[in-house]
Design an enzyme around this catalytic site. Structure first.
Site, PDB file in Angstrom:
ATOM      1  N   HIS A 215       0.843  -1.196   0.000  1.00  0.00           N
ATOM      2  CA  HIS A 215       0.000   0.000   0.000  1.00  0.00           C
ATOM      3  C   HIS A 215       0.879   1.247   0.000  1.00  0.00           C
ATOM      4  O   HIS A 215       1.966   1.265   0.577  1.00  0.00           O
ATOM      5  CB  HIS A 215      -0.958   0.012   1.194  1.00  0.00           C
ATOM      6  CG  HIS A 215      -0.308   0.016   2.543  1.00  0.00           C
ATOM      7  ND1 HIS A 215       0.045   1.175   3.204  1.00  0.00           N
ATOM      8  CD2 HIS A 215       0.044  -1.000   3.371  1.00  0.00           C
ATOM      9  CE1 HIS A 215       0.571   0.869   4.380  1.00  0.00           C
ATOM     10  NE2 HIS A 215       0.594  -0.443   4.503  1.00  0.00           N
TER      11      HIS A 215
ATOM     12  N   ASP B 139      -0.554   4.337   0.878  1.00  0.00           N
ATOM     13  CA  ASP B 139      -1.072   5.303   1.844  1.00  0.00           C
ATOM     14  C   ASP B 139      -0.361   5.152   3.176  1.00  0.00           C
ATOM     15  O   ASP B 139       0.152   4.076   3.522  1.00  0.00           O
ATOM     16  CB  ASP B 139      -2.582   5.168   2.016  1.00  0.00           C
ATOM     17  CG  ASP B 139      -3.016   3.784   2.475  1.00  0.00           C
ATOM     18  OD1 ASP B 139      -2.420   2.786   2.027  1.00  0.00           O
ATOM     19  OD2 ASP B 139      -3.961   3.692   3.290  1.00  0.00           O
TER      20      ASP B 139
ATOM     21  N   GLU C 294      -5.235   1.098   2.725  1.00  0.00           N
ATOM     22  CA  GLU C 294      -4.955   0.046   3.706  1.00  0.00           C
ATOM     23  C   GLU C 294      -5.006   0.599   5.116  1.00  0.00           C
ATOM     24  O   GLU C 294      -5.478  -0.067   6.034  1.00  0.00           O
ATOM     25  CB  GLU C 294      -3.580  -0.575   3.431  1.00  0.00           C
ATOM     26  CG  GLU C 294      -3.340  -1.891   4.156  1.00  0.00           C
ATOM     27  CD  GLU C 294      -2.795  -1.735   5.587  1.00  0.00           C
ATOM     28  OE1 GLU C 294      -2.843  -2.728   6.353  1.00  0.00           O
ATOM     29  OE2 GLU C 294      -2.338  -0.628   5.933  1.00  0.00           O
TER      30      GLU C 294
END
Length: 376
Positions: free
Chosen positions: A66, A68, A133
């Site tokens: 991920h 983020d 996530e």
């Protein structure tokens, strides 16, 4: 500067606080497209996802990560700006350095190297990335997997880049995760004056014995791969703010982290039975964020990852099912064998999050070796 360190720094500079990708995925897609990967941009809701593949047929080996990150907290508490990667004494600091932009960069570099060295490799190698996530995780890998179910895309083996190590790279891999079942419990009472308790029904008093019973319950004994299921209350809220008013309602947030020795349905039923046995007038909204999963001992990916840690890191990794949840919980139900391998997790979500530069520069070698052993 090495390729993986350079890319990690580039990703850290992008303020991709969940669910904002801040341009990380287009950067990665461009790099992989340049070495022959097929690129699919999958946007669901306000979330960007990327599925990049090389090769054809099976087996399908996917790397999962991920882009983020969690918020920084007070930026003034950081020794250096959280979105300005800074190297000090062999350590790279920045939000996402360990969780998990370092792993994402290592995956990209490893895949570039692998397909350049093995352009006609067996099967398919893929990279699945999301920007959802760390947040609600509703439109990230969860929805991508639903999309794969409609299109017939399979994943046979999956390496998740979550930071797994305790003290140094390769000392621990996650071979499974517990399930997570949360509930928002509302206990109904009758509001009244504290001087006239006979005219009210205090939900705090009603709930207290039931809470004691829930906390004392032995939900299961666990098994060889998982510890016993745990029950925790993370918040209780009741009252009007006045010390002379009996509240009419109590709201509690509860959570089970459960092993394969229990089921979500069974835990729900037992918890509600305990509440009813104590005369609690309640309603409860359950949220299942993931079932437990386990990479079967003797599975091909599990054996390969253990072997790579031994050969590349010189260490026999602990094989753990501890920790919280990861996006692996969405991929495992596809029938995929899921293993988590990444850098040290000591500073994740903290001020001054960091990763060892030495570990970071070794990580692409681990991922590339996994590719070579799985797809040769």
């Amino acid at each position: 500067m090495s390729a993986v360190l350079d890319l990690t720094c580039d990703l850290i500079r992008r303020r991709s606080v969940t669910p904002d990708d801040a341009g990380c995925l287009p950067l990665i897609a461009g790099r992989l497209a340049a070495v022959g990967f097929r690129i699919e941009h999958l946007r669901f809701g306000d979330v960007d996802n990327l599925w990049a593949t090389h090769g054809d047929g099976g087996p399908v080996l996917a790397f999962l990560g991920h882009t983020d990150v969690v918020p920084t907290g007070p930026e003034g508490a950081w020794a250096s700006p959280p979105f300005e990667p800074t190297e000090r004494d062999g350590v790279l600091y920045g939000r996402g350095a360990a969780d998990m932009k370092g792993s994402v960069a290592a995956m990209v570099v490893a895949l570039e190297r692998f397909v350049s060295a093995h352009p006609a490799h067996a099967g398919t190698v893929g990279l699945l990335l999301t920007s959802d996530e760390e947040g609600a995780a509703l439109h990230g890998v969860r929805e991508v997997v639903q999309h794969f179910g409609r299109t017939g895309q399979r994943i046979d083996a999956c390496v998740v880049g979550e930071p797994s190590a305790k003290e140094r790279l390769g000392d621990l891999i996650r071979v499974g995760r517990r399930g997570s079942l949360s509930g928002t419990l509302t206990v109904r009472g009758v509001q009244g004056h504290v001087a006239y308790p006979e005219k009210a029904n205090n939900p705090i008093h009603v709930f207290a014995p039931a809470l004691a019973a829930l906390a004392a319950e032995r939900w299961d004994e666990g098994n060889a791969d998982f510890p016993p299921t745990s029950f925790q209350v993370s918040n209780i809220n009741a009252g009007t703010g006045a010390n002379n008013v009996i509240p009419g309602e109590l709201v509690a947030l509860v959570n089970f982290r459960f092993s394969t020795a229990s089921t979500a349905d069974g835990l729900r039923e037992r918890a509600e039975t305990i509440l009813r046995a104590h005369g609690v007038d309640f309603s409860i909204d359950w949220q299942l964020s993931g079932h437990p999963f386990l990479a079967t001992p003797g599975g091909r990916l599990r054996e390969v990852v253990v072997g790579v840690c031994r050969d590349v890191c010189g260490i026999d990794p602990e094989q753990s099912t501890g920790g919280g949840t990861s996006d692996g919980r969405f991929v495992a139900p596809m029938g995929a064998e899921v293993i988590e391998l990444g850098p040290v997790n000591a500073t994740i979500h903290k001020v001054d999050e960091c990763v060892s530069v030495t570990d970071l520069e070794r990580l692409p070698g681990l991922y590339e070796a996994i590719c070579a052993r799985m797809l040769s």
